[in-house]
Write a protein that holds these residues in place. Structure first.
Motif, mmCIF file in Angstrom:
data_model
loop_
_atom_site.group_PDB
_atom_site.id
_atom_site.type_symbol
_atom_site.label_atom_id
_atom_site.label_comp_id
_atom_site.label_asym_id
_atom_site.label_seq_id
_atom_site.Cartn_x
_atom_site.Cartn_y
_atom_site.Cartn_z
ATOM 1 N N LYS A 76 -16.381 55.715 -0.202
ATOM 2 C CA LYS A 76 -15.761 55.562 -1.527
ATOM 3 C C LYS A 76 -16.674 56.154 -2.588
ATOM 4 C CE LYS A 76 -12.597 51.660 -1.037
ATOM 5 N NZ LYS A 76 -11.493 52.333 -1.731
ATOM 6 N N PHE A 77 -16.050 56.788 -3.585
ATOM 7 C CA PHE A 77 -16.787 57.449 -4.657
ATOM 8 C C PHE A 77 -16.629 56.709 -5.979
ATOM 9 C CE2 PHE A 77 -16.261 60.904 -1.654
ATOM 10 C CZ PHE A 77 -17.470 61.584 -1.734
ATOM 11 N N LEU A 78 -17.694 56.763 -6.777
ATOM 12 C CA LEU A 78 -17.656 56.322 -8.169
ATOM 13 C C LEU A 78 -18.364 57.375 -9.009
ATOM 14 C CD1 LEU A 78 -18.529 52.539 -7.713
ATOM 15 C CD2 LEU A 78 -16.326 53.456 -8.436
ATOM 16 N N PHE A 79 -17.932 57.515 -10.262
ATOM 17 C CA PHE A 79 -18.498 58.541 -11.138
ATOM 18 C C PHE A 79 -18.861 57.929 -12.491
ATOM 19 C CE2 PHE A 79 -15.311 60.328 -8.325
ATOM 20 C CZ PHE A 79 -16.019 61.321 -7.673
ATOM 21 N N ASN A 80 -19.969 58.406 -13.047
ATOM 22 C CA ASN A 80 -20.401 57.990 -14.384
ATOM 23 C C ASN A 80 -20.497 56.473 -14.494
ATOM 24 O OD1 ASN A 80 -20.396 60.720 -15.173
ATOM 25 N ND2 ASN A 80 -18.239 60.624 -15.718
ATOM 26 N N CYS A 81 -21.365 55.906 -13.670
ATOM 27 C CA CYS A 81 -21.628 54.456 -13.690
ATOM 28 C C CYS A 81 -22.680 54.161 -14.760
ATOM 29 C CB CYS A 81 -22.139 53.982 -12.338
ATOM 30 S SG CYS A 81 -20.881 53.740 -11.112
ATOM 31 N N TYR A 82 -22.316 53.396 -15.757
ATOM 32 C CA TYR A 82 -23.251 53.005 -16.823
ATOM 33 C C TYR A 82 -23.808 51.625 -16.479
ATOM 34 C CZ TYR A 82 -21.548 56.877 -19.682
ATOM 35 O OH TYR A 82 -21.224 58.131 -20.163
ATOM 36 N N LEU A 83 -24.993 51.599 -15.871
ATOM 37 C CA LEU A 83 -25.574 50.350 -15.414
ATOM 38 C C LEU A 83 -26.475 49.756 -16.497
ATOM 39 C CD1 LEU A 83 -26.556 51.370 -11.776
ATOM 40 C CD2 LEU A 83 -24.385 50.450 -12.616
ATOM 41 N N PRO A 84 -26.406 48.438 -16.711
ATOM 42 C CA PRO A 84 -27.206 47.809 -17.776
ATOM 43 C C PRO A 84 -28.675 47.678 -17.397
ATOM 44 C CG PRO A 84 -25.961 46.151 -16.569
ATOM 45 C CD PRO A 84 -25.519 47.485 -16.029
ATOM 46 N N LYS A 85 -29.540 47.799 -18.413
ATOM 47 C CA LYS A 85 -30.971 47.597 -18.252
ATOM 48 C C LYS A 85 -31.381 46.355 -19.049
ATOM 49 C CE LYS A 85 -33.185 51.539 -18.987
ATOM 50 N NZ LYS A 85 -33.455 52.868 -19.587
ATOM 51 N N ASN A 86 -32.568 45.868 -18.795
ATOM 52 C CA ASN A 86 -33.009 44.627 -19.424
ATOM 53 C C ASN A 86 -33.142 44.728 -20.939
ATOM 54 O OD1 ASN A 86 -33.082 43.290 -17.008
ATOM 55 N ND2 ASN A 86 -35.298 43.455 -16.720
ATOM 56 N N THR A 149 -34.902 55.726 -11.680
ATOM 57 C CA THR A 149 -34.487 54.732 -12.668
ATOM 58 C C THR A 149 -33.083 54.232 -12.356
ATOM 59 O OG1 THR A 149 -35.844 55.778 -14.379
ATOM 60 C CG2 THR A 149 -34.094 54.317 -15.134
ATOM 61 N N HIS A 150 -32.172 55.156 -12.010
ATOM 62 C CA HIS A 150 -30.816 54.750 -11.630
ATOM 63 C C HIS A 150 -30.849 53.755 -10.469
ATOM 64 C CE1 HIS A 150 -29.772 57.873 -14.282
ATOM 65 N NE2 HIS A 150 -29.560 58.853 -13.430
ATOM 66 N N ILE A 151 -31.638 54.094 -9.457
ATOM 67 C CA ILE A 151 -31.682 53.283 -8.239
ATOM 68 C C ILE A 151 -32.293 51.912 -8.514
ATOM 69 C CG2 ILE A 151 -32.773 53.135 -5.957
ATOM 70 C CD1 ILE A 151 -32.410 56.209 -5.774
ATOM 71 N N LYS A 152 -33.288 51.875 -9.375
ATOM 72 C CA LYS A 152 -33.917 50.594 -9.717
ATOM 73 C C LYS A 152 -32.888 49.602 -10.258
ATOM 74 C CE LYS A 152 -37.041 48.590 -13.183
ATOM 75 N NZ LYS A 152 -37.990 48.911 -14.291
ATOM 76 N N TRP A 153 -32.057 50.066 -11.202
ATOM 77 C CA TRP A 153 -31.083 49.160 -11.812
ATOM 78 C C TRP A 153 -29.858 48.968 -10.926
ATOM 79 C CZ3 TRP A 153 -33.247 46.323 -15.222
ATOM 80 C CH2 TRP A 153 -34.334 46.831 -15.955
ATOM 81 N N LEU A 154 -29.585 49.930 -10.067
ATOM 82 C CA LEU A 154 -28.516 49.754 -9.082
ATOM 83 C C LEU A 154 -28.856 48.614 -8.127
ATOM 84 C CD1 LEU A 154 -25.909 50.797 -7.638
ATOM 85 C CD2 LEU A 154 -27.418 52.267 -6.290
ATOM 86 N N LYS A 155 -30.107 48.574 -7.669
ATOM 87 C CA LYS A 155 -30.525 47.527 -6.742
ATOM 88 C C LYS A 155 -30.517 46.147 -7.384
ATOM 89 C CE LYS A 155 -33.231 50.295 -3.485
ATOM 90 N NZ LYS A 155 -34.550 50.499 -2.851
ATOM 91 N N LYS A 156 -30.694 46.099 -8.695
ATOM 92 C CA LYS A 156 -30.592 44.815 -9.396
ATOM 93 C C LYS A 156 -29.195 44.227 -9.242
ATOM 94 C CE LYS A 156 -34.653 44.540 -11.632
ATOM 95 N NZ LYS A 156 -35.582 43.380 -11.571
ATOM 96 N N ILE A 157 -28.206 45.103 -9.049
ATOM 97 C CA ILE A 157 -26.808 44.669 -8.957
ATOM 98 C C ILE A 157 -26.374 44.455 -7.509
ATOM 99 C CG2 ILE A 157 -24.413 45.334 -9.445
ATOM 100 C CD1 ILE A 157 -25.508 46.920 -11.856
ATOM 101 N N VAL A 158 -26.716 45.394 -6.613
ATOM 102 C CA VAL A 158 -26.226 45.310 -5.230
ATOM 103 C C VAL A 158 -27.240 44.703 -4.269
ATOM 104 C CG1 VAL A 158 -24.721 47.287 -5.606
ATOM 105 C CG2 VAL A 158 -26.991 47.648 -4.611
ATOM 106 N N GLY A 159 -28.481 44.514 -4.713
ATOM 107 C CA GLY A 159 -29.509 43.952 -3.852
ATOM 108 C C GLY A 159 -30.376 45.018 -3.194
ATOM 109 N N ASN A 160 -31.445 44.565 -2.531
ATOM 110 C CA ASN A 160 -32.425 45.478 -1.933
ATOM 111 C C ASN A 160 -32.207 45.716 -0.443
ATOM 112 O OD1 ASN A 160 -34.029 45.892 -4.321
ATOM 113 N ND2 ASN A 160 -34.814 43.812 -4.070
#
Length: 346
Positions: A76-86, A149-160
């Motif tokens: 599955k694809f997603l595009f232009n994901c705006y992930l929140p930072k602290n 940086t993208h991956i850091k905040w992605l893992k905050k959401i989906v886990g490590n």
């Protein structure tokens, strides 16, 4: 009989110059129809022509085209994901592929020219030849660090616990001249080889995501793709403001270093100050704005108005002709390449 023959010849003569136009029209219509039915249009809401004539969007779409066969495997694809930072800002992922072998975070760089860079350097170099054959060098933020940086905040959401891979996809117009990458889960490639690259990275995975896992991750991340125009503009504004601040700090640090070099200080104080300035210069820069071969413009802090079409600075202008002569309005600073403008309410 003769008149009919002449009429047929005239029709054929007029039609022949129109054939290329007709073929081109049919080509665009068929492509637009195919585009509309695809995942990219569904997720982004962008039209075919709005994608075709925007360098960044078109690069994302071409990346999807190279990889869309993974959908048949349950990807599955997603595009232009705006992930929140602290800090309340966001970080934007261009293309995400959620596959049974893991999550592929893809940074699309629709650039041209020669590209030089290493995984550990803060900036990379793009070398171009202008119309006068003069070589031009432009610097841009290290896309591997950007993707980290993208991956850091992605893992905050989906886990490590989920395998995540970083892929930097440059256009086929680029020549990757001197690229140094050490991390095994990071690849910097030209777009035409991205399908093979994703396959090779996925084959290393010792973990497999089930169809239910893929669906769950997709449902979690999908809302981050449905971002309002205000939030998108705020994202660009924050990036430009941060870059402006970073450049100002770098210039200040450089000036301080020059002064310290000229003014001797007892007890090695000069060396201490120089080291402190160097550390400040090495601070990680912020992510760049919209991708383009045209250098991005910085929005001054006292004028945060930006173009909603291309993200460049809006400038105050006065109409010289027509019924609105003498009236002021905001126009895009990239005019005539971008003709967006905003009127000023009286």
């Amino acid at each position: 009989m003769l008149m009919n023959m002449l009429a047929n010849v005239m029709i054929l003569y007029v039609s022949i110059p129109l054939l290329p136009i007709l073929f081109l029209a049919v080509f665009y219509i068929l492509n637009a129809h195919s585009f509309k039915k695809g995942t990219y249009a569904h997720i982004t809401g962008n039209s075919y022509f709005a994608t075709l004539y925007n360098r960044g969007r078109y690069g994302e779409y071409l990346t999807y085209q190279e990889l869309k066969s993974f959908e048949a495997e349950g990807g599955k694809f997603l595009f232009n994901c705006y992930l929140p930072k602290n800090d309340g800002t966001t970080t934007k992922i261009d293309v995400l592929l959620i596959h049974s072998t893991g999550i592929f975070v893809i940074e699309s760089k629709n650039y041209s020219g020669w590209i030089f860079g290493s995984e550990k350097s803060n900036t990379w170099t793009q070398t171009l030849r202008g119309n006068n054959r003069r070589v031009q060098k432009k610097h841009f933020y290290n896309p591997i660090m950007q993707n980290n940086t993208h991956i850091k905040w992605l893992k905050k959401i989906v886990g490590n616990n989920i395998p995540v891979y970083s892929v930097i996809a440059f256009s086929k117009r680029c020549s990757l001249k001197d690229i140094t990458v050490d991390s095994p889960n990071v690849k910097v490639i030209n777009r035409p080889s991205i399908h093979e690259t994703v396959k090779l990275l996925g084959n290393r995975s010792i973990q497999s995501l089930s169809k239910m896992d893929i669906e769950r991750i997709y449902e979690i991340l999908y809302p981050y793709t449905q971002t309002s125009e205000y939030e998108k503009l705020k994202h660009i504004e924050n990036i430009n403001t941060a870059r402006h601040t970073s450049k100002k700090a770098t210039r200040t640090s450089g000036s301080e270093m020059n002064r310290n070099a000229k003014e001797p200080s007892p007890n090695n104080e000069t060396t201490k100050q120089q080291n402190a300035a160097k550390q400040e210069i090495k601070q990680e820069p912020q992510e760049p704005g919209p991708k383009s071969d045209v250098p991005e413009q910085i929005i001054p802090q006292n004028n945060p108005k930006i173009c909603v079409r291309c993200g460049a600075e809006m400038v105050l202008r006065t109409a010289r002709k027509g019924e609105h002569a003498g009236e002021q309005f905001y126009g895009c600073s990239r005019f005539p390449k971008c003709r967006y403008k905003e009127t000023i309410s009286s």
